[in-house]
Motif scaffolding. Structure first.
Motif, mmCIF file in Angstrom:
data_model
loop_
_atom_site.group_PDB
_atom_site.id
_atom_site.type_symbol
_atom_site.label_atom_id
_atom_site.label_comp_id
_atom_site.label_asym_id
_atom_site.label_seq_id
_atom_site.Cartn_x
_atom_site.Cartn_y
_atom_site.Cartn_z
ATOM 1 N N ALA A 108 0.839 -1.197 0.000
ATOM 2 C CA ALA A 108 0.000 0.000 0.000
ATOM 3 C C ALA A 108 0.872 1.245 0.000
ATOM 4 O O ALA A 108 1.876 1.316 0.708
ATOM 5 C CB ALA A 108 -0.919 0.008 1.220
ATOM 6 N N GLY A 109 0.472 2.230 -0.799
ATOM 7 C CA GLY A 109 1.184 3.498 -0.829
ATOM 8 C C GLY A 109 0.780 4.384 0.326
ATOM 9 O O GLY A 109 -0.146 4.077 1.086
ATOM 10 N N ARG A 110 1.472 5.500 0.457
ATOM 11 C CA ARG A 110 1.171 6.407 1.557
ATOM 12 C C ARG A 110 -0.247 6.936 1.474
ATOM 13 O O ARG A 110 -0.939 7.062 2.484
ATOM 14 C CB ARG A 110 2.165 7.572 1.540
ATOM 15 C CG ARG A 110 1.974 8.580 2.659
ATOM 16 C CD ARG A 110 3.049 9.644 2.631
ATOM 17 N NE ARG A 110 4.359 9.054 2.856
ATOM 18 C CZ ARG A 110 5.492 9.760 2.784
ATOM 19 N NH1 ARG A 110 5.460 11.046 2.469
ATOM 20 N NH2 ARG A 110 6.652 9.177 3.008
ATOM 21 N N ARG A 111 -0.713 7.217 0.254
ATOM 22 C CA ARG A 111 -2.077 7.729 0.092
ATOM 23 C C ARG A 111 -3.096 6.685 0.534
ATOM 24 O O ARG A 111 -4.080 7.004 1.208
ATOM 25 C CB ARG A 111 -2.315 8.123 -1.366
ATOM 26 C CG ARG A 111 -3.708 8.688 -1.628
ATOM 27 C CD ARG A 111 -3.893 9.009 -3.100
ATOM 28 N NE ARG A 111 -2.902 9.990 -3.543
ATOM 29 C CZ ARG A 111 -2.800 10.399 -4.814
ATOM 30 N NH1 ARG A 111 -3.611 9.898 -5.734
ATOM 31 N NH2 ARG A 111 -1.888 11.293 -5.143
ATOM 32 N N ASP A 112 -2.882 5.425 0.173
ATOM 33 C CA ASP A 112 -3.803 4.366 0.582
ATOM 34 C C ASP A 112 -3.781 4.157 2.096
ATOM 35 O O ASP A 112 -4.825 3.908 2.707
ATOM 36 C CB ASP A 112 -3.448 3.054 -0.121
ATOM 37 C CG ASP A 112 -3.717 3.117 -1.618
ATOM 38 O OD1 ASP A 112 -4.647 3.844 -2.009
ATOM 39 O OD2 ASP A 112 -2.994 2.465 -2.376
ATOM 40 N N VAL A 113 -2.609 4.241 2.697
ATOM 41 C CA VAL A 113 -2.497 4.071 4.143
ATOM 42 C C VAL A 113 -3.294 5.149 4.862
ATOM 43 O O VAL A 113 -4.019 4.875 5.832
ATOM 44 C CB VAL A 113 -1.015 4.117 4.573
ATOM 45 C CG1 VAL A 113 -0.903 4.188 6.089
ATOM 46 C CG2 VAL A 113 -0.279 2.905 4.051
ATOM 47 N N ILE A 114 -3.190 6.384 4.374
ATOM 48 C CA ILE A 114 -3.896 7.482 5.029
ATOM 49 C C ILE A 114 -5.401 7.400 4.789
ATOM 50 O O ILE A 114 -6.208 7.525 5.727
ATOM 51 C CB ILE A 114 -3.347 8.833 4.535
ATOM 52 C CG1 ILE A 114 -1.897 9.015 5.007
ATOM 53 C CG2 ILE A 114 -4.213 9.990 5.036
ATOM 54 C CD1 ILE A 114 -1.238 10.267 4.482
ATOM 55 N N SER A 115 -5.804 7.163 3.533
ATOM 56 C CA SER A 115 -7.226 7.219 3.181
ATOM 57 C C SER A 115 -8.002 5.975 3.600
ATOM 58 O O SER A 115 -9.195 6.072 3.910
ATOM 59 C CB SER A 115 -7.380 7.436 1.678
ATOM 60 O OG SER A 115 -6.823 6.353 0.952
ATOM 61 N N ARG A 116 -7.346 4.797 3.633
ATOM 62 C CA ARG A 116 -8.074 3.550 3.894
ATOM 63 C C ARG A 116 -7.834 2.969 5.283
ATOM 64 O O ARG A 116 -8.564 2.064 5.697
ATOM 65 C CB ARG A 116 -7.697 2.512 2.841
ATOM 66 C CG ARG A 116 -7.988 2.972 1.414
ATOM 67 C CD ARG A 116 -7.614 1.935 0.396
ATOM 68 N NE ARG A 116 -8.426 0.728 0.530
ATOM 69 C CZ ARG A 116 -8.313 -0.337 -0.255
ATOM 70 N NH1 ARG A 116 -7.407 -0.335 -1.232
ATOM 71 N NH2 ARG A 116 -9.063 -1.388 -0.064
ATOM 72 N N ILE A 117 -6.837 3.493 5.999
ATOM 73 C CA ILE A 117 -6.552 2.969 7.335
ATOM 74 C C ILE A 117 -6.647 4.065 8.389
ATOM 75 O O ILE A 117 -7.444 3.976 9.322
ATOM 76 C CB ILE A 117 -5.159 2.306 7.385
ATOM 77 C CG1 ILE A 117 -5.124 1.090 6.463
ATOM 78 C CG2 ILE A 117 -4.795 1.902 8.807
ATOM 79 C CD1 ILE A 117 -3.778 0.413 6.372
ATOM 80 N N LEU A 118 -5.829 5.102 8.224
ATOM 81 C CA LEU A 118 -5.737 6.113 9.268
ATOM 82 C C LEU A 118 -7.012 6.947 9.388
ATOM 83 O O LEU A 118 -7.581 7.070 10.480
ATOM 84 C CB LEU A 118 -4.528 7.014 9.006
ATOM 85 C CG LEU A 118 -4.197 8.043 10.099
ATOM 86 C CD1 LEU A 118 -3.951 7.345 11.423
ATOM 87 C CD2 LEU A 118 -2.987 8.872 9.691
ATOM 88 N N LEU A 119 -7.469 7.512 8.284
ATOM 89 C CA LEU A 119 -8.650 8.378 8.344
ATOM 90 C C LEU A 119 -9.914 7.652 8.818
ATOM 91 O O LEU A 119 -10.661 8.197 9.635
ATOM 92 C CB LEU A 119 -8.888 9.033 6.980
ATOM 93 C CG LEU A 119 -7.954 10.197 6.624
ATOM 94 C CD1 LEU A 119 -8.253 10.715 5.226
ATOM 95 C CD2 LEU A 119 -8.078 11.315 7.641
ATOM 96 N N PRO A 120 -10.221 6.417 8.338
ATOM 97 C CA PRO A 120 -11.410 5.732 8.871
ATOM 98 C C PRO A 120 -11.337 5.476 10.374
ATOM 99 O O PRO A 120 -12.364 5.526 11.063
ATOM 100 C CB PRO A 120 -11.435 4.415 8.085
ATOM 101 C CG PRO A 120 -10.734 4.727 6.817
ATOM 102 C CD PRO A 120 -9.647 5.679 7.184
ATOM 103 N N LEU A 121 -10.139 5.205 10.896
ATOM 104 C CA LEU A 121 -10.015 4.918 12.324
ATOM 105 C C LEU A 121 -10.191 6.159 13.190
ATOM 106 O O LEU A 121 -10.706 6.076 14.305
ATOM 107 C CB LEU A 121 -8.647 4.279 12.606
ATOM 108 C CG LEU A 121 -8.462 2.839 12.111
ATOM 109 C CD1 LEU A 121 -7.033 2.390 12.329
ATOM 110 C CD2 LEU A 121 -9.432 1.898 12.827
ATOM 111 N N ILE A 122 -9.750 7.307 12.689
ATOM 112 C CA ILE A 122 -9.838 8.529 13.496
ATOM 113 C C ILE A 122 -11.029 9.402 13.096
ATOM 114 O O ILE A 122 -11.202 10.496 13.637
ATOM 115 C CB ILE A 122 -8.545 9.358 13.412
ATOM 116 C CG1 ILE A 122 -8.350 9.922 12.003
ATOM 117 C CG2 ILE A 122 -7.341 8.535 13.825
ATOM 118 C CD1 ILE A 122 -7.188 10.887 11.895
ATOM 119 N N SER A 123 -11.855 8.930 12.154
ATOM 120 C CA SER A 123 -12.978 9.741 11.685
ATOM 121 C C SER A 123 -13.960 10.143 12.791
ATOM 122 O O SER A 123 -14.467 11.273 12.768
ATOM 123 C CB SER A 123 -13.718 9.019 10.561
ATOM 124 O OG SER A 123 -14.206 7.757 10.997
#
Length: 205
Positions: A108-123
């Motif tokens: 996974a690229g940095r964009r995928d890590v942020i959009s599909r992992i980090l942002l959903p968890l902290i939303s």
């Protein structure tokens, strides 16, 4: 416009600040963290006067910001940096870096890590911060009073102007309108906060 624009821009800017401070290896991360916390130590009136002077004497020939809603939004966003970055810092710290490392190891690229992992968890935290900043923006008086013009006057300035001119009845009526406008935001904040809290408790159990 302020109640929507300021929270959205604040959360975007604060997330970028927090991600650089907590996840990057940049040498500027400590400076950015200190810069983001600086508004907490500066009175609102200083930000308002600074924005006014900058729009009149520095950016006058570059950007016509004086008396515009853009200037009011920009100063509000800068003023909310200290609160917003504390919220996003806490949210990102709660997410283990091992999740991002595992995703990166799987390609996974940095964009995928942020959009599909980090942002959903902290939303949930970001949504609560959105409504809280919206409430703070709706009731803000100091910034709006110094930066207002006929093109960007806010309800809080209208209430203050009516009260200072002795029109107590209209001032009370406008205050009631402000409360009615803030009430739906407060209800959404409570409902979403309780729903998120309940779902997290259920997950933990």
């Amino acid at each position: 416009i302020l109640a929507l624009g300021v929270p959205i821009l604040s959360i975007v800017v604060c997330f970028i600040f927090s991600w650089v401070v907590l996840r990057s290896k940049s040498r500027l991360r400590y400076f950015l963290d200190a810069l983001a916390f600086l508004p907490h130590a500066v009175p609102s009136i200083v930000f308002a006067v600074s924005g006014l002077l900058l729009s009149l004497f520095v950016f006058r020939n570059i950007l016509p910001l004086y008396g515009t809603l853009t200037l009011l939004i920009a100063v509000h966003v800068i003023h909310r940096l200290s609160f917003g970055t504390r919220v996003t810092n806490a949210a990102i710290i709660a997410v283990s870096e091992e999740l991002e490392e595992a995703a990166a190891a799987c390609g996974a690229g940095r964009r995928d890590v942020i959009s599909r992992i980090l942002l959903p968890l902290i939303s949930p935290t970001l949504i609560n911060a959105f409504f809280w900043i919206a409430l703070l923006t709706l009731r803000e008086l100091t910034l709006a009073t110094i930066l207002f013009s006929p093109d960007n006057i806010t309800l809080s300035v209208v209430v203050w102007s009516l009260w200072s001119s002795g029109q107590h009845g209209p001032s009370a009526a406008m205050s009631l309108i402000m409360i009615c406008l803030m009430l739906p935001v407060m209800i959404l904040y409570w409902r979403i906060g309780n729903r998120v809290g309940g779902s997290l408790s259920g997950t933990k159990d």
